[in-house]
Structure formats: C-alpha cells, structure tokens
Design an enzyme around this catalytic site. Structure first.
Site, short mmCIF file in Angstrom:
data_model
loop_
_atom_site.label_atom_id
_atom_site.label_comp_id
_atom_site.label_asym_id
_atom_site.label_seq_id
_atom_site.Cartn_x
_atom_site.Cartn_y
_atom_site.Cartn_z
N GLY A 108 -12.41 -8.01 15.57
CA GLY A 108 -13.09 -8.05 14.28
C GLY A 108 -13.17 -6.65 13.73
O GLY A 108 -12.78 -5.68 14.37
N ILE A 109 -13.70 -6.54 12.53
CA ILE A 109 -13.79 -5.24 11.87
C ILE A 109 -14.58 -4.25 12.71
O ILE A 109 -14.18 -3.12 12.92
CB ILE A 109 -14.41 -5.38 10.47
CG1 ILE A 109 -13.47 -6.20 9.58
CG2 ILE A 109 -14.69 -4.02 9.85
CD1 ILE A 109 -14.08 -6.61 8.27
N HIS A 110 -15.73 -4.68 13.20
CA HIS A 110 -16.56 -3.79 14.01
C HIS A 110 -15.80 -3.37 15.27
O HIS A 110 -15.87 -2.22 15.70
CB HIS A 110 -17.88 -4.48 14.37
CG HIS A 110 -18.86 -3.59 15.03
ND1 HIS A 110 -19.10 -3.62 16.37
CD2 HIS A 110 -19.66 -2.62 14.51
CE1 HIS A 110 -20.02 -2.72 16.67
NE2 HIS A 110 -20.38 -2.10 15.56
N CYS A 111 -15.05 -4.28 15.85
CA CYS A 111 -14.28 -3.98 17.06
C CYS A 111 -13.22 -2.90 16.81
O CYS A 111 -13.08 -1.97 17.60
CB CYS A 111 -13.57 -5.23 17.58
SG CYS A 111 -14.65 -6.61 17.96
N VAL A 112 -12.50 -3.04 15.72
CA VAL A 112 -11.38 -2.11 15.48
C VAL A 112 -11.82 -0.78 14.89
O VAL A 112 -11.00 0.12 14.71
CB VAL A 112 -10.28 -2.74 14.59
CG1 VAL A 112 -9.70 -3.98 15.24
CG2 VAL A 112 -10.79 -3.04 13.19
#
Length: 130
Positions: free
Chosen positions: A118-122
């Site tokens: 997800g965005i937070h992950c990347v």
C-alpha cells in the site's frame, strides 16, 4: 498498524467500523477492536475515534473489499489509495477534514496493492546496501 488504525495526532485515531475491521482482517483476535476504541493516550485521555469507510464493492483480484487506511501523511500532502469505488469520495472527504492544512491526493491503490503493498508500505525507509 497502517491497515487497521492510524494516529492523526495526540488525540485522534482513524480506523474503520467494527464490522469493517473484522471483515477486512478476519484473522484479527476477538476483542482487539474494543481495545482500540478504548485506548488512551500518554496523558490518559481517550482518543477521538474517526472511522473511514471501506470500499462498497469487493476488489475482484484482491477477493475482498479494500480500506483507505494505508495512506501516507507527508508534510504538505496526504496520499490516499483509491479504488474506483463509490466510497473513494467519502474517504477523501473525511481525510480532508482530518488534515485541513494538507493537499489530499488520490493515488491508484489497486496497482500498488497488486504489486504487494500500500501507499504507506512503499513510503517507508529503505536500507542502504553497499
């Protein structure tokens, strides 16, 4: 925490409804949501709990409905995953109210999730390799 709950500030948590919480993460132990909504900050104060929707429709290749909690709050922008779903606008509106000083930027959440995150992950730190 990034897919279950997010800290907005010292007094505010954003999550989803209890039904959506257990639907999205059906492996989550019973009682975890109660712990979340009854949590207290370092000063012993209960958090203001804000809920985001999850998608109205199942994301076909994911095999489930998606949530919007895997957003990234930067200094000037909030990058929010969107899925081409009718609930995208509601999630963007709620997050806009939580971060009024930041630009809310929708990002294709399906393609990022398809590639494994997800965005937070990347947007997390990457180790230096020598």
């Amino acid at each position: 925490i990034d897919g279950l709950v997010r800290f907005v500030d010292a007094h505010t948590l954003v999550t989803m409804t209890e039904a959506d919480y257990y639907e999205t993460y059906d492996y989550t132990p019973e009682g975890d949501y109660d712990k979340l909504i009854n949590a207290r900050n370092a000063k012993g104060q209960k958090y203001n709990i804000v809920t985001l929707p999850i998608t109205a429709e199942e994301i076909e290749w994911l095999g489930c409905r998606a949530n919007y909690l895997n957003y990234y709050a930067g200094n000037e922008v909030v990058l929010v995953p969107v899925f081409g779903d009718v609930m995208d606008g509601e999630a963007l509106r709620i997050l806009g109210g939580l971060y009024p000083e930041k630009e809310i930027v929708p990002v294709d959440g399906e393609i990022i999730a398809l590639l494994g995150g997800g965005i937070h992950c990347v947007t997390q730190q990457q180790p230096a390799f020598y």
